[in-house]
Design an enzyme around this catalytic site. Structure first.
Site, PDB file in Angstrom:
ATOM      1  CB  ALA A  82       1.395   1.460 -13.814  1.00 20.18           C
ATOM      2  CB  SER A  84      -1.807  -0.175  -9.642  1.00 24.80           C
ATOM      3  OG  SER A  84      -1.762  -0.910  -8.900  1.00 24.80           O
ATOM      4  CB  THR A 134      -5.383   6.379 -12.190  1.00 25.15           C
ATOM      5  OG1 THR A 134      -6.215   7.065 -11.346  1.00 25.15           O
ATOM      6  CG2 THR A 134      -3.908   7.408 -12.409  1.00 25.15           C
ATOM      7  CG  ASP A 135     -10.240   9.112 -10.406  1.00 26.31           C
ATOM      8  OD1 ASP A 135      -9.115   8.662  -9.932  1.00 26.31           O
ATOM      9  OD2 ASP A 135     -11.189   9.096  -9.931  1.00 26.31           O
ATOM     10  CD  GLU A 136      -6.230   7.507  -7.225  1.00 23.95           C
ATOM     11  OE1 GLU A 136      -4.996   7.367  -6.507  1.00 23.95           O
ATOM     12  OE2 GLU A 136      -6.212   6.008  -7.534  1.00 23.95           O
ATOM     13  CE1 TYR A 160      -0.840   4.036  -9.795  1.00 19.91           C
ATOM     14  CE2 TYR A 160      -2.395   5.523  -9.129  1.00 19.91           C
ATOM     15  CZ  TYR A 160      -2.084   4.231 -10.116  1.00 19.91           C
ATOM     16  OH  TYR A 160      -2.969   4.345 -10.711  1.00 19.91           O
ATOM     17  CE  LYS A 164      -1.328   5.185 -14.412  1.00 22.55           C
ATOM     18  NZ  LYS A 164      -1.049   4.055 -15.931  1.00 22.55           N
ATOM     19  N   PRO A 293      -0.892   9.614   4.545  1.00 23.15           N
ATOM     20  CG  PRO A 293       0.985   9.724   4.835  1.00 23.15           C
ATOM     21  CD  PRO A 293      -0.463   8.335   4.925  1.00 23.15           C
TER      22      PRO A 293
HETATM   23  P1  NAD Z   1      -2.038  -4.389 -10.858  1.00 21.55           P
HETATM   24  O1  NAD Z   1      -1.136  -3.479  -9.740  1.00 21.55           O
HETATM   25  O2  NAD Z   1      -2.818  -5.503 -11.035  1.00 21.55           O
HETATM   26  O3  NAD Z   1      -1.500  -4.856 -12.447  1.00 21.55           O
HETATM   27  C1  NAD Z   1       0.320  -3.675 -12.797  1.00 21.55           C
HETATM   28  C2  NAD Z   1       0.547  -5.292 -13.481  1.00 21.55           C
HETATM   29  O4  NAD Z   1       1.653  -4.763 -14.344  1.00 21.55           O
HETATM   30  C3  NAD Z   1       1.105  -6.167 -13.423  1.00 21.55           C
HETATM   31  O5  NAD Z   1       0.989  -7.490 -14.017  1.00 21.55           O
HETATM   32  C4  NAD Z   1       3.163  -6.289 -13.004  1.00 21.55           C
HETATM   33  O6  NAD Z   1       3.336  -7.435 -12.759  1.00 21.55           O
HETATM   34  C5  NAD Z   1       2.330  -5.371 -14.412  1.00 21.55           C
HETATM   35  N1  NAD Z   1       4.201  -4.660 -14.204  1.00 21.55           N
HETATM   36  C6  NAD Z   1       4.603  -3.761 -13.781  1.00 21.55           C
HETATM   37  N2  NAD Z   1       5.393  -2.947 -13.164  1.00 21.55           N
HETATM   38  C7  NAD Z   1       6.206  -3.374 -14.758  1.00 21.55           C
HETATM   39  C8  NAD Z   1       6.901  -2.977 -15.872  1.00 21.55           C
HETATM   40  N3  NAD Z   1       8.087  -2.487 -15.094  1.00 21.55           N
HETATM   41  N4  NAD Z   1       6.973  -4.184 -16.908  1.00 21.55           N
HETATM   42  C9  NAD Z   1       6.568  -5.500 -17.357  1.00 21.55           C
HETATM   43  N5  NAD Z   1       4.553  -5.283 -16.561  1.00 21.55           N
HETATM   44  C10 NAD Z   1       4.895  -4.537 -15.392  1.00 21.55           C
HETATM   45  O7  NAD Z   1      -2.962  -2.508 -12.305  1.00 21.55           O
HETATM   46  P2  NAD Z   1      -4.248  -2.781 -12.581  1.00 21.55           P
HETATM   47  O8  NAD Z   1      -5.192  -2.243 -11.239  1.00 21.55           O
HETATM   48  O9  NAD Z   1      -4.615  -3.803 -12.774  1.00 21.55           O
HETATM   49  O10 NAD Z   1      -3.944  -1.449 -13.066  1.00 21.55           O
HETATM   50  C11 NAD Z   1      -2.977  -1.646 -14.194  1.00 21.55           C
HETATM   51  C12 NAD Z   1      -3.234   0.282 -14.886  1.00 21.55           C
HETATM   52  O11 NAD Z   1      -4.712   1.049 -14.301  1.00 21.55           O
HETATM   53  C13 NAD Z   1      -2.421   0.885 -14.050  1.00 21.55           C
HETATM   54  O12 NAD Z   1      -1.977   1.703 -15.315  1.00 21.55           O
HETATM   55  C14 NAD Z   1      -2.880   1.356 -13.571  1.00 21.55           C
HETATM   56  O13 NAD Z   1      -2.471   3.211 -13.349  1.00 21.55           O
HETATM   57  C15 NAD Z   1      -4.556   2.153 -14.006  1.00 21.55           C
HETATM   58  N6  NAD Z   1      -5.505   1.712 -13.507  1.00 21.55           N
HETATM   59  C16 NAD Z   1      -5.780   0.967 -12.317  1.00 21.55           C
HETATM   60  C17 NAD Z   1      -7.334   1.601 -11.631  1.00 21.55           C
HETATM   61  C18 NAD Z   1      -8.242   0.819 -10.404  1.00 21.55           C
HETATM   62  O14 NAD Z   1      -8.517   1.120  -9.631  1.00 21.55           O
HETATM   63  N7  NAD Z   1      -7.235  -0.101 -10.708  1.00 21.55           N
HETATM   64  C19 NAD Z   1      -7.889   2.895 -11.802  1.00 21.55           C
HETATM   65  C20 NAD Z   1      -7.742   3.343 -13.332  1.00 21.55           C
HETATM   66  C21 NAD Z   1      -6.464   3.349 -13.589  1.00 21.55           C
HETATM   67  P1  TYD Z   2      -7.359   1.562  -2.649  1.00 23.40           P
HETATM   68  O1  TYD Z   2      -8.406   0.832  -3.272  1.00 23.40           O
HETATM   69  O2  TYD Z   2      -6.100   1.981  -2.500  1.00 23.40           O
HETATM   70  O3  TYD Z   2      -7.411   2.569  -4.129  1.00 23.40           O
HETATM   71  P2  TYD Z   2      -6.662   4.180  -4.151  1.00 23.40           P
HETATM   72  O4  TYD Z   2      -6.170   4.472  -2.820  1.00 23.40           O
HETATM   73  O5  TYD Z   2      -5.882   4.057  -5.557  1.00 23.40           O
HETATM   74  O6  TYD Z   2      -8.564   4.679  -4.255  1.00 23.40           O
HETATM   75  O7  TYD Z   2      -8.188   2.346  -1.793  1.00 23.40           O
HETATM   76  C1  TYD Z   2      -9.785   2.964  -1.876  1.00 23.40           C
HETATM   77  C2  TYD Z   2     -10.103   4.003  -0.844  1.00 23.40           C
HETATM   78  O8  TYD Z   2      -9.774   3.535   0.646  1.00 23.40           O
HETATM   79  C3  TYD Z   2      -8.918   5.144  -0.495  1.00 23.40           C
HETATM   80  O9  TYD Z   2      -9.442   6.403   0.032  1.00 23.40           O
HETATM   81  C4  TYD Z   2      -8.595   4.123   0.737  1.00 23.40           C
HETATM   82  C5  TYD Z   2      -9.454   3.490   1.287  1.00 23.40           C
HETATM   83  N1  TYD Z   2      -8.408   2.497   2.255  1.00 23.40           N
HETATM   84  C6  TYD Z   2      -9.170   2.823   3.535  1.00 23.40           C
HETATM   85  O10 TYD Z   2      -9.493   2.747   3.969  1.00 23.40           O
HETATM   86  N2  TYD Z   2      -8.438   1.183   4.003  1.00 23.40           N
HETATM   87  C7  TYD Z   2      -7.535   0.398   3.644  1.00 23.40           C
HETATM   88  O11 TYD Z   2      -7.025  -0.984   4.060  1.00 23.40           O
HETATM   89  C8  TYD Z   2      -6.730   0.521   2.084  1.00 23.40           C
HETATM   90  C9  TYD Z   2      -6.554  -0.200   1.208  1.00 23.40           C
HETATM   91  C10 TYD Z   2      -7.587   2.240   1.145  1.00 23.40           C
END
Ligand code: NAD
Ligand code: TYD
Length: 354
Positions: A82, A84, A134-136, A160, A164, A293
């Site tokens: 994704a 992300s 995601t919970d978002e 985003y 999702k 925003p």
């Molecule tokens: P990330 O951005 O670190 O990694 C995303 C990966 O997907 C990368 O390796 C990228 O190269 C690959 N990718 C992107 N576009 C692609 C495409 N078109 N084809 C093939 N590969 C592609 O993301 P993450 O934080 O590891 O999140 C992984 C999943 O978990 C996502 O679907 C995200 O929505 C979900 N998620 C993340 C969180 C979080 O806190 N990080 C929480 C809940 C759910």
């Molecule tokens: P982030 O790690 O980008 O995750 P998400 O937006 O998906 O929750 O951000 C976590 C929280 O931190 C979010 O409320 C936005 C805030 N944030 C900051 O305050 N400063 C920063 O530089 C970043 C990247 C995020």
């Protein structure tokens, strides 16, 4: 047996692949486009492991993905791939629509063709498509609102979250309409090793160590429900093995914390483990900056279903998980430097002339 993950070179995918190889005897194939968020160096030490295979590919490329399915015959597909990062989705939503919506529709269609091609019987019955979400998608909670449950309304606010949400709906439709055996998980904010330093926790660790400002959006009183990444990986393994086909599972850390408290907690651990040369506390580097925003005020998960149905609960509290995370980044400053400088892209040039 083999499982196929997409996006396995990203943050959660990397942790999942590494832990999968420790917990299972099965092979894992990692299909990843290697966007800026994909770091193949994360898994470079696994190239000699015969249970691991990396394939560079885009989930929007139906033929390429269908080819890997036909060749590898996985018993499951887990979709981590994704775009992300919420801030990037505000500045440029198009990639999010492509990967998170168009890409997921192609994955589902290719998986459906593959699943239908399996002979009637055990292999076909056992196949699963697991969507990592995601919970978002549920939007923002007011301070006294009930926590997000699996039946909470989808009210995504950022591009985003909207993409999702769209992909979750596609997954549901492929399950209900075509009978594809799907599972969906909606997880809260993850943190831990290998997270790209555009996200709050690794960004603050990296900036603190580099003597830079620690940017806190708005008043910093936004709340997230933080989950250590290996607890998420354990939950995904539980859902894959025992989740009920067609169901969704919310996964959360039981750790509701304001952003400013997160940033202060990181500073306190760093003050202890790696004090600044200036002798000043890292918290002096905190700066409140213009808010994002549409910034969601609060996310928090009710994890009752996965706890009672699958006996899953997080092993880490926020304080144990955060300490492990800070320790990992301190022990891996070379990794952080290579990502922050862009040198991690050298891997691509070496392997793909890209
Ligand atoms: P990330 O951005 O670190 O990694 C995303 C990966 O997907 C990368 O390796 C990228 O190269 C690959 N990718 C992107 N576009 C692609 C495409 N078109 N084809 C093939 N590969 C592609 O993301 P993450 O934080 O590891 O999140 C992984 C999943 O978990 C996502 O679907 C995200 O929505 C979900 N998620 C993340 C969180 C979080 O806190 N990080 C929480 C809940 C759910
Ligand atoms: P982030 O790690 O980008 O995750 P998400 O937006 O998906 O929750 O951000 C976590 C929280 O931190 C979010 O409320 C936005 C805030 N944030 C900051 O305050 N400063 C920063 O530089 C970043 C990247 C995020």
């Amino acid at each position: 047996m083999t499982i196929l993950v997409t996006g396995g070179a990203g943050f959660i995918g990397t942790n999942f692949v590494r832990e999968w190889l420790r917990h299972s005897t099965e092979r894992v194939v990692n299909y990843d486009k290697l966007t800026y968020a994909g770091n193949a160096e994360n898994l470079d030490d696994l190239v000699s492991d015969e249970r691991y295979r990396f394939v560079r590919g885009d989930i929007c490329d139906f033929d390429a993905f269908a080819g890997v399915l036909a060749q590898e015959k996985p018993r499951a597909v887990l979709n981590f791939a994704a775009e992300s990062h919420v801030d990037r989705s505000i500045h440029g939503p198009e990639d999010f629509v492509q990967t998170n919506v168009v890409g997921v529709s192609r994955l589902l269609q290719a998986s459906l063709h593959y699943w239908r091609s399996l002979p009637d019987g055990a292999d076909r019955d056992a196949f699963r498509f697991l969507q990592v979400s995601t919970d978002e998608v549920y939007g923002s909670l007011t301070p006294d609102a009930p926590l997000f449950r699996e039946d909470s309304r989808y009210e995504p606010n950022s591009p985003y979250a909207a993409t999702k949400a769209a992909s979750d709906h596609l997954v549901r439709a492929w399950g209900v309409t075509f009978g594809l055996p799907v599972l969906t998980t909606n997880c809260s904010n993850n943190y831990g090793p290998y997270q790209f330093p555009e996200k709050l926790i690794p960004l603050v660790i990296g900036n603190a160590l580099a003597g830079r400002d620690l940017p806190v959006y708005g008043d910093g009183m936004q709340v997230r429900d933080w989950l250590f990444v290996s607890d998420h990986c354990a939950a995904l393994r539980a859902v894959l093995e025992s989740g009920r086909v067609g169901d969704t599972y919310n996964i959360g850390g039981l750790n509701e914390i304001t952003n400013i408290a997160v940033v202060n907690a990181i500073c306190t651990i760093l003050d202890e483990l790696s004090p600044a040369a200036s002798g000043k506390p890292y918290a002096n580097q905190i700066r409140h900056v213009t808010d994002r925003p549409g910034h969601d005020r609060r996310y928090a998960i009710d994890a009752t279903k996965i706890r009672t149905a699958l006996n899953w609960r997080p092993a880490e509290t926020f304080s144990t998980g955060l300490r492990k995370t800070v320790q990992w980044y301190l022990a891996n400053t070379a990794w952080l430097d290579r990502v922050r400088s862009g040198a991690y892209r050298d891997w691509l040039a070496r392997h793909y002339d890209a």
